[in-house]
Design a protein around this motif. Structure first.
Motif, PDB file in Angstrom:
ATOM      1  N   UNK A  51       0.823  -1.210   0.000  1.00 23.39           N
ATOM      2  CA  UNK A  51       0.000   0.000   0.000  1.00 23.39           C
ATOM      3  C   UNK A  51       0.858   1.262   0.000  1.00 23.39           C
ATOM      4  N   UNK A  52       2.105   1.145   0.440  1.00 25.67           N
ATOM      5  CA  UNK A  52       3.013   2.292   0.400  1.00 25.67           C
ATOM      6  C   UNK A  52       3.203   2.781  -1.032  1.00 25.67           C
ATOM      7  N   UNK A  53       2.906   1.917  -2.001  1.00 27.83           N
ATOM      8  CA  UNK A  53       3.028   2.285  -3.415  1.00 27.83           C
ATOM      9  C   UNK A  53       1.725   2.800  -4.003  1.00 27.83           C
ATOM     10  N   UNK A  54       0.670   2.913  -3.200  1.00 26.22           N
ATOM     11  CA  UNK A  54      -0.610   3.442  -3.666  1.00 26.22           C
ATOM     12  C   UNK A  54      -1.767   2.520  -3.314  1.00 26.22           C
ATOM     13  N   UNK A  55      -2.973   3.085  -3.277  1.00 29.14           N
ATOM     14  CA  UNK A  55      -4.159   2.322  -2.896  1.00 29.14           C
ATOM     15  C   UNK A  55      -4.473   1.190  -3.861  1.00 29.14           C
ATOM     16  N   UNK A  56      -3.988   1.282  -5.094  1.00 32.84           N
ATOM     17  CA  UNK A  56      -4.228   0.200  -6.054  1.00 32.84           C
ATOM     18  C   UNK A  56      -3.426  -1.055  -5.685  1.00 32.84           C
ATOM     19  N   UNK A  57      -2.591  -0.970  -4.661  1.00 33.58           N
ATOM     20  CA  UNK A  57      -1.826  -2.125  -4.180  1.00 33.58           C
ATOM     21  C   UNK A  57      -2.205  -2.493  -2.742  1.00 33.58           C
ATOM     22  N   UNK A  58      -3.387  -2.091  -2.315  1.00 37.53           N
ATOM     23  CA  UNK A  58      -3.846  -2.376  -0.955  1.00 37.53           C
ATOM     24  C   UNK A  58      -4.284  -3.831  -0.862  1.00 37.53           C
ATOM     25  N   UNK A  59      -3.458  -4.675  -0.280  1.00 39.04           N
ATOM     26  CA  UNK A  59      -3.736  -6.105  -0.199  1.00 39.04           C
ATOM     27  C   UNK A  59      -4.789  -6.464   0.844  1.00 39.04           C
TER      28      UNK A  59
END
Length: 172
Positions: A51-59
């Motif tokens: 998620x540190x790379x953006x909400x599109x990577x929120x696992x």
């Protein structure tokens, strides 16, 4: 990470052209020291999910989990490394778990319970991803904070002791 690096050394058929998948190891301090960044610096393809790379990577999101796990399920990765978030597992701050309550103490306030529950989802996903990797014969590692001992039975210790290994088994 040696098994992952050796699996990507070009002696594994087509697998060396596939990426190393790295879960939860974003570089929050932005010091360019994440495993994915270091792998790419050594010429190894790597995909990082954090998620540190953006909400599109929120696992925490099921749709993102499906996208992240698909290449692992298909065996189209060179390796998997998961670094489970340690904020609710480590005892360096407030104790939030125990051997008897590995998914969170029953006495937690609502805000802390929500954070612990979120980290349980992420840990469960990392374990599922490792299982899928194992099924595809893909090398994998999971990095977890060291268990420091059960209160009352063992005092807090600076490292994991062999007799305390059951704490990890309880989690899994």
């Amino acid at each position: 990470l040696l098994p992952i690096l050796s699996a990507s050394n070009g002696n594994d058929g087509n697998r060396s052209s596939w990426p190393l998948v790295v879960l939860f190891s974003g570089d929050p301090l932005r010091q360019n020291d994440s495993i994915a960044i270091q792998a790419r610096a050594r010429g190894m393809p790597a995909v990082e999910w954090d998620i540190a790379n953006g909400n599109d990577q929120d696992l925490l999101r099921a749709d993102v989990q499906r996208t992240a796990i698909e290449p692992i399920e298909n065996g189209e990765v060179s390796g998997l490394h998961a670094a489970i978030p340690c904020q609710t597992i480590s005892i360096l701050a407030q104790r939030r778990r125990s051997v008897d309550e590995p998914r969170g103490l029953g006495t937690l306030d609502a805000a802390t319970r929500a954070k612990v529950d979120a980290h349980n989802v992420l840990a469960d996903f990392a374990i599922l991803a490792a299982w899928k990797a194992y099924q595809q014969r893909v090398p994998w590692t999971i990095e977890m904070p060291a268990y420091r001992g059960k209160e009352g039975r063992y005092p807090a210790k600076p490292r994991v002791y062999w007799e305390e290994r059951s704490a990890y088994i309880n989690w899994l």
